[in-house]
Design a protein around this motif. Sequence first.
Motif, PDB file in Angstrom:
ATOM      1  N   TYR A  91      32.240  40.313  42.373  1.00 39.73           N
ATOM      2  CA  TYR A  91      32.699  39.452  41.268  1.00 39.73           C
ATOM      3  C   TYR A  91      31.813  39.652  40.044  1.00 39.73           C
ATOM      4  CZ  TYR A  91      33.816  35.302  38.525  1.00 39.73           C
ATOM      5  OH  TYR A  91      34.178  34.455  37.492  1.00 39.73           O
ATOM      6  N   ARG A 145      32.881  41.048  36.464  1.00 37.30           N
ATOM      7  CA  ARG A 145      32.692  40.221  35.268  1.00 37.30           C
ATOM      8  C   ARG A 145      31.987  41.024  34.171  1.00 37.30           C
ATOM      9  NH1 ARG A 145      33.842  36.201  31.696  1.00 37.30           N
ATOM     10  NH2 ARG A 145      31.958  35.342  30.764  1.00 37.30           N
ATOM     11  N   LEU A 147      38.880  41.290  39.821  1.00 33.20           N
ATOM     12  CA  LEU A 147      38.370  41.598  41.159  1.00 33.20           C
ATOM     13  C   LEU A 147      39.551  41.686  42.122  1.00 33.20           C
ATOM     14  CD1 LEU A 147      36.043  41.924  43.177  1.00 33.20           C
ATOM     15  CD2 LEU A 147      35.943  39.432  43.342  1.00 33.20           C
ATOM     16  N   THR A 162      38.215  37.283  36.299  1.00 37.95           N
ATOM     17  CA  THR A 162      36.789  36.982  36.122  1.00 37.95           C
ATOM     18  C   THR A 162      36.491  36.534  34.694  1.00 37.95           C
ATOM     19  OG1 THR A 162      36.270  39.275  35.554  1.00 37.95           O
ATOM     20  CG2 THR A 162      36.140  38.670  37.883  1.00 37.95           C
ATOM     21  N   ALA A 214      33.577  30.611  41.963  1.00 42.40           N
ATOM     22  CA  ALA A 214      34.422  30.919  40.805  1.00 42.40           C
ATOM     23  C   ALA A 214      35.505  29.878  40.572  1.00 42.40           C
ATOM     24  CB  ALA A 214      35.055  32.302  40.985  1.00 42.40           C
TER      25      ALA A 214
END
Lengths: 241, 122
Positions: free
Chosen positions: A41, A45, A51, A117, B69
């Motif tokens: 991730y 980013r 992702l 992301t 996230a």
Amino acid sequence: MNRRHFIKTTALSFGLTATPQFILQAFGGEPSSKTLVFDAYRRARRAQHSLLVFVIPANPAERWHRGGALGAFITYATDAQLAPLARCEVVCATAAHIHDLVPNAPAGEPLAFLIATTAVPANVAAINATLADPNVRDENYQDYKDAIAAMDKIVMTNVASIANAFGAALGPADPTLAAGVRERLSKRDVPGARWASSTGCGVTYEHPDKADEDMGMVDCGMGFVSEKSRRFLDLLADSGT
Amino acid sequence: MQPNLATRLGPGRSIATALGLTLVLGVGLAPPPPRADTGCAPTAAIPDANAADLVGIYHSKSCTLTLDASGTYVSDCGGHHAARYTVSGDHVVLGTQRLLIAAPGRLAAADGTLFSITEGTR
């Protein structure tokens, strides 16, 4: 001897008995898929990519089958089919570890998850594809070559199915980008998986930075693997954190 | 002369009738089942681009802090904690605690505890 039954049994027993040994060997010092997916991730980013997580099934037999299909996709997809992955960081992880990263992800074990992301909370989409098992066939082939051809045809049908699913999720991309995808995903191990191949007489792992290792697990000469089924992704599942 | 209801029905049928009436009335008069308390609908989190830079598994010397996230954190520092986190200026806010964003992948608590991400798996 019933050849079809023999082939099916050989392939299944090969996968089921070999997988735990693969994992034990493969995970000597390897990070868990939870660490891998979080690291992926962060890489995505930084690169302003999405992702793409290949889901590692909890069931060993399904893991074997899916690793074969994903491996064939990366190996045999056309440039146009593979190019959309250029905009993604790719990693393999179990559904449990994916949900550690994105608890809002849909439940279940789809083929993959696409995770944005750009912001938190992240948008997550499940990617599904219908896959057939090349080792399960109904046709009564009299000729060995016909059986091999039928298995290869199923492999390529799976490749097309995966390509359609990824294409729909990611959108089209410049086919010239496929070379970079192959460099990243085919010439090197995909994080959370190892490239391997089998001709029905043990498994050979591909290591870009060290010599391949051969693992003999099935008596040689007792089975066969079609050409397009030989190379596969050995999806590495673990229970660690 | 009114007929004797009990005599006409007989004791067995009377008891059955009484039980039936009790059931019917009981169901009819019983208070409605409690409604599921849905509470307030959760507030939709505002997408935060800065928070995406903080996602990761952080380790201090004694515990682990995970910022996911989806905007929640899980920590085993001083017991298990899990709640939403936000970014405020150069701090990440975990409930009542504020951690300074010291550098990419590094957070610092007010008591000097450092949390850092160890990457390098690819």
